[in-house]
Design a protein around this motif. Structure first.
Motif, PDB file in Angstrom:
ATOM      1  N   TRP A  90       0.783  -1.075   0.152  1.00  9.33           N
ATOM      2  CA  TRP A  90      -0.007  -0.062  -0.350  1.00  9.33           C
ATOM      3  C   TRP A  90       0.575   1.344   0.274  1.00  9.33           C
ATOM      4  O   TRP A  90       0.507   2.368  -0.688  1.00  9.33           O
ATOM      5  CB  TRP A  90      -0.655   0.137   1.568  1.00  9.33           C
ATOM      6  N   PRO A 311      -8.178  -3.376  -1.871  1.00  7.64           N
ATOM      7  CA  PRO A 311      -9.791  -3.510  -2.301  1.00  7.64           C
ATOM      8  C   PRO A 311     -10.121  -4.143  -3.345  1.00  7.64           C
ATOM      9  O   PRO A 311      -9.800  -3.838  -4.770  1.00  7.64           O
ATOM     10  CB  PRO A 311     -10.176  -1.897  -1.744  1.00  7.64           C
ATOM     11  N   ALA A 429      -3.568   0.939   7.686  1.00 10.92           N
ATOM     12  CA  ALA A 429      -4.604   0.905   7.243  1.00 10.92           C
ATOM     13  C   ALA A 429      -4.595  -0.566   6.232  1.00 10.92           C
ATOM     14  O   ALA A 429      -6.066  -1.360   6.744  1.00 10.92           O
ATOM     15  CB  ALA A 429      -5.719   2.203   6.626  1.00 10.92           C
ATOM     16  N   TYR A 433      -7.058  -3.491   7.607  1.00 11.68           N
ATOM     17  CA  TYR A 433      -7.287  -4.265   6.407  1.00 11.68           C
ATOM     18  C   TYR A 433      -7.202  -5.957   6.265  1.00 11.68           C
ATOM     19  O   TYR A 433      -7.902  -7.138   6.336  1.00 11.68           O
ATOM     20  CB  TYR A 433      -7.027  -4.036   5.028  1.00 11.68           C
ATOM     21  N   TYR A 434      -6.012  -6.264   6.070  1.00  5.59           N
ATOM     22  CA  TYR A 434      -5.102  -7.414   5.530  1.00  5.59           C
ATOM     23  C   TYR A 434      -5.840  -8.282   7.281  1.00  5.59           C
ATOM     24  O   TYR A 434      -6.188  -9.610   6.801  1.00  5.59           O
ATOM     25  CB  TYR A 434      -4.157  -7.174   5.268  1.00  5.59           C
ATOM     26  N   GLU A 436      -8.415  -8.021   8.605  1.00  5.80           N
ATOM     27  CA  GLU A 436      -9.545  -8.664   8.887  1.00  5.80           C
ATOM     28  C   GLU A 436     -10.462  -9.191   7.725  1.00  5.80           C
ATOM     29  O   GLU A 436     -11.295 -10.085   8.081  1.00  5.80           O
ATOM     30  CB  GLU A 436     -10.601  -7.275   8.563  1.00  5.80           C
TER      31      GLU A 436
END
Length: 450
Positions: A90, A311, A429, A433-434, A436
């Motif tokens: 990211w 995403p 973030a 994210y990963y 989750e």
């Protein structure tokens, strides 16, 4: 299993070709500004930065030689922590690649204005940079081969003006007097350290070569050699250019003229027509750098999506059969690049930065992420997987030291804490994210088992 396609020579030339780009043309004035106009001090800082990069590349080379997968540092980080690998990905997508792409495209706009005599307004420079970005995005999406040809051609061309100015300066001027000149301002340690930021920009790109580690013949031998020889060749070219251009028009004039010093030097040597020819070579070199960044950048979101680290991964990872790249991935990267071009315009328009640009902060912060990999090389040595104490402890230790020095170079940047906050937000973030995604994946697998 991939065929080992690249030999030692190819690995070295890839490093040289990627690293030598636009930076040296528009960072020389920044370096001299930080060193108070001292060329000899600038050379010392160049050498120090190069040594830091050599130790860093040798350390990464240990990971590259041990891993047969493609993907570069994201792949190496993935071996130790998938959330961290996601964070690094990211960072590259949203900060590292796009800030550099935007700034270098703007520089292409500067030299294009000089070539055609356009008004040297920030708006003109930025609009022309945006046109280059759009054109190169279209080229790299529609034709992978043409983008590759442009990259190879620009690699050769970019050496011509560097060597030309170096030879002229060293033979026509008095480099000894330039190096020993007393017409310099006294500067503090903080200012000298700050010179590492533009130099780090000029040397940036060496890490990209780690991505072909799996395809290098006898990589355990050849990669470490390439990672030492490549940066040293770049260092030699940069130093002779730096001394040459400073000798031709004087260090104080380089500082005063800023990015226009290349055009002035060319005019003094060859007249208006000759200067235009030199500027064409410089523009091709700069545009080639933008092309290389876009060529790699449009593939980053799809690479992360293939690992379920981005995403809408199911849509972004779909590669077009016609174009050989994910169109959605390219669009994501294009939007981010244009966003940072606007941010760069704002920082320059309202003088939010005392010198330099936002890309320097991203480059310096990237060394903070490299430290994570350097530490893991030490841990591999501690576990006995790396037998050599030199390779397992000394070299990564020096790499960490060098990375910390480069990191320290941007603390004085007026936007450092703003940029750092953005960087930290993106990294956190990504990791959340990963995490989750992984939790949901485990939950789905448990349901299937039940």
């Amino acid at each position: 299993m991939k065929q080992k396609e690249y030999g030692l020579f190819t690995a070295i030339t890839m490093i040289v070709g990627i690293v030598i780009g636009s930076g040296i043309f528009f960072k020389s004035d920044d370096i001299l500004n930080y060193t108070g106009g001292s060329v000899s001090l600038g050379i010392l800082v160049f050498a120090f930065a190069a040594i830091s990069i050599v130790f860093g590349s040798l350390t990464i080379g240990e990971l590259a030689a041990r891993n047969s997968k493609s993907g570069g540092i994201i792949t190496y980080a993935e071996e130790f922590s998938k959330p961290v690998a996601c964070a690094i990905g990211w960072f590259q997508v949203f900060l590292y690649y796009p800030t550099i792409t935007a700034v270098v495209a703007w520089v292409a706009g500067i030299y294009t204005c000089l070539l055609f005599g356009f008004n040297m307004t920030l708006m003109n420079q930025t609009v022309i940079g945006a046109i280059y970005i759009v054109f190169l995005f279209v080229i790299n999406i529609l034709s992978k081969k043409f983008g590759g040809y442009l990259q190879n051609g620009s690699t050769i061309i970019k050496l011509i003006p560097l060597i030309f100015f170096a030879i002229c300066g060293l033979t026509m001027g008095d480099p000894g007097a330039t190096l020993t000149s007393t017409n310099v301002k006294t500067v503090g340690t903080a200012s000298v350290l700050a010179a590492l930021a533009p130099i780090a920009f000029s040397f940036d790109g060496w890490i990209v070569t780690s991505a072909i580690g799996a395809e290098v013949k006898n990589s355990k031998r050849n990669l470490p050699i390439a990672f030492v020889v490549g940066p040293l060749i770049v260092l030699a070219v940069y130093i002779v250019y730096f001394v040459g251009i400073s000798t031709l028009i004087g260090p104080q004039n380089v500082i005063a003229l800023g990015d226009a010093h290349v055009d002035v030097a060319a005019n003094s040597l060859m007249g208006p027509m000759g200067a235009k020819i030199v500027l064409i070579f410089v523009i091709i070199s700069v545009v080639g750098t933008v092309n290389g960044l876009i060529l790699g950048g449009i593939r980053l979101p799809q690479s992360l999506a293939a690992r379920n680290m981005f995403p809408f991964a199911n849509k972004i990872k779909i590669i077009s059969e016609q174009y050989g790249v994910s169109i959605r991935s390219a669009i994501v990267f294009f939007v981010v690049v244009m966003f940072w071009l606007v941010i760069h315009f704002i920082t320059q328009k309202f003088a939010l930065l005392t010198s330099g640009d936002v890309s320097e902060i991203s480059i310096a912060l990237s060394y903070g992420l490299y430290i994570y990999l350097y530490i893991h090389v030490i841990l591999l040595a501690k576990s006995g997987e790396i037998k050599s104490k030199i390779k397992g402890y000394v070299i990564p230790g020096l790499a960490i030291f060098g990375a910390c020095i480069i990191l320290s170079s941007v603390f004085s940047n007026s936007l450092f804490f703003v940029h750092f906050s953005i960087c930290l937000t993106i990294i956190l973030a990504a990791m959340l994210y990963y995490t989750e995604i992984a939790v949901h994946r485990e939950g789905d697998q448990e349901k299937k088992v039940a």
